[in-house]
Design a protein around this motif. Sequence first.
Motif, PDB file in Angstrom:
ATOM      1  N   GLU A 150      -7.434   7.352   3.986  1.00 52.01           N
ATOM      2  CA  GLU A 150      -7.230   8.200   5.167  1.00 52.01           C
ATOM      3  C   GLU A 150      -8.101   9.446   5.147  1.00 52.01           C
ATOM      4  OE1 GLU A 150      -3.045   8.860   5.067  1.00 52.01           O
ATOM      5  OE2 GLU A 150      -2.554   6.825   5.738  1.00 52.01           O
ATOM      6  N   LYS A 151      -8.571   9.824   3.964  1.00 50.18           N
ATOM      7  CA  LYS A 151      -9.490  10.964   3.843  1.00 50.18           C
ATOM      8  C   LYS A 151     -10.956  10.516   3.907  1.00 50.18           C
ATOM      9  CE  LYS A 151      -6.543  14.380   3.254  1.00 50.18           C
ATOM     10  NZ  LYS A 151      -6.471  15.536   4.209  1.00 50.18           N
ATOM     11  N   GLY A 152     -11.172   9.239   4.247  1.00 44.30           N
ATOM     12  CA  GLY A 152     -12.527   8.733   4.424  1.00 44.30           C
ATOM     13  C   GLY A 152     -13.141   8.066   3.213  1.00 44.30           C
ATOM     14  N   HIS A 153     -12.391   7.932   2.123  1.00 46.19           N
ATOM     15  CA  HIS A 153     -12.939   7.325   0.908  1.00 46.19           C
ATOM     16  C   HIS A 153     -12.989   5.804   1.023  1.00 46.19           C
ATOM     17  CE1 HIS A 153     -12.979  11.064  -1.435  1.00 46.19           C
ATOM     18  NE2 HIS A 153     -11.846  11.361  -0.810  1.00 46.19           N
ATOM     19  N   ARG A 154     -14.135   5.251   0.680  1.00 47.04           N
ATOM     20  CA  ARG A 154     -14.316   3.799   0.659  1.00 47.04           C
ATOM     21  C   ARG A 154     -14.762   3.318  -0.727  1.00 47.04           C
ATOM     22  NH1 ARG A 154     -11.994   5.050   4.441  1.00 47.04           N
ATOM     23  NH2 ARG A 154     -12.259   4.475   6.630  1.00 47.04           N
ATOM     24  N   ARG A 155     -15.357   4.214  -1.475  1.00 43.88           N
ATOM     25  CA  ARG A 155     -15.813   3.885  -2.829  1.00 43.88           C
ATOM     26  C   ARG A 155     -14.857   4.536  -3.818  1.00 43.88           C
ATOM     27  NH1 ARG A 155     -19.174  -0.063  -3.664  1.00 43.88           N
ATOM     28  NH2 ARG A 155     -19.977   1.015  -5.516  1.00 43.88           N
TER      29      ARG A 155
END
Length: 367
Positions: free
Chosen positions: A201-206
Motif C-alpha cells: 500500500e506504500k508502493g513497494h513492489r520489491r
Amino acid sequence: MSKYPYAKIKEDIKKRVMEGEWVGDKRLPSSRDFAQAYKSSVNTVEKAIKELCTEGLLKRDNRRGTFIDRGLVSQIGHSHSGLVAASVIGIDNLLWATALRGIEDVLHLHGFHLLSYSDDRSLDKLEALVKGAVAKGVDGVILSPIFDKNHEGRNQALYQLLTSSGIKVVFLDRHLYNSDIPFVTSDNVAGAYKLTKMLIEKGHRRILFIRNSDISTLNERLLGVKQAFLDSGIEFDPDLDLLIPTQFENFLEEFDAYSTQVADKIKEIQCTAIFTANDQIAEAVINALEQLQINIPEDISLVTYDAINLNRKLKLNVTGINQPFYDMGRAAATQLMNLLNGKDHFNVMGQICSAEINIGSTIAEVK
C-alpha cells in the motif's frame, strides 16, 4: 563476582536432574560440595537448592541430605509423576520466558510442576533433555522441534522415544512435516500477509524476504508474503525469497559473517523494502544496512517478526509482528493436559493464536 551466579547454578542442577544423573534414592552432593564445584558460595547454592525444593523438584531431609522428589502426584485424581518438561530456545530470551510462564500458569492449576530447559537449538542438548525426561518419568513434554535436514532420522527417533515411553508431547511455535504430534503456533500466514500488504500500500513492489532456514514457521510467513502479492495482482519475483542458511537457528556465533552475506545480497538484489523472518535476522539486516550507509526508512523500509524483542534490545521502533507467546504457552499446556486426561477430542492438530502488529516508524512510501 561468582563464576556461576545463582540462576545458572539452579538451571544446571535442574538439567542434571533431568538427565538422570542422580537416580533412585541417591543423595545429591552437599551445598558445600556444590559450591566448590561451581566455584561459588554456599549461600548462593543454598538459594538455588531451596527454590528447587519449593518448585517440587527436590526434597530436603535435615539429617540425610537433599534428594529428588519422586512422590509428586497431580491434584486431578490420576496417578502421575506430576512433572512436565518444557524445552525452549533460550530461557533468558524474553519471548520464550513468557511462553514458559504461560505453560507454568496452566500446569499449576492442574497440580503439575514445570521443569524448564533451554536447548539453545542444539540437537545434542535436546537429545539429553528427552533422555532425561524419560529417565525422570515425566508425564508430558512441550518443546519446539529442531529442524535439521542432516539429522531427520535422529530427530524422529527422539520423538518416538517419548511416545513409546508413554510420554505425551505437544510442539510449541513450530511443527515437523509428516508428523501427527499436535502443535501450537501463531497466525504466521495472516501476520506476514498484513505486514506485506502494508508495504504494498506504500508502493513497494520489491520486498526482499530474508530467512535462515526451512522450519515451518518461516515457510508459513513466506506463504503470507506471496499471498499478499497474489491478492494485490502483483507477480512475486522468486529472487526476493532470500534463504541464507545458518548452522544453528540461534546464529550468534555466525552473526558477523551472516551480516556480511546479507550486505552482499542487498547490494546485488534491488529492493525498496526488507521483510525479515525473525528478530535476529532483522538485527543482522540493520547491521548490514549500517555498513552500507543505507538509512531506514528513508532509503529502505523494514518490517520483521518478533519486533518486541528487537525493539527492546536495540531501543528502536521497527514495524512488525509481536507473537502471543504467553497465550501460545497456555494453549500448549492446555493441549497437554487434555492428552493426559484422555480428552484428545478437545484438541486440534494445529492450534493458531492471534498475533499483534506493532506500528513502528520503519515504513516509508516509495519515492
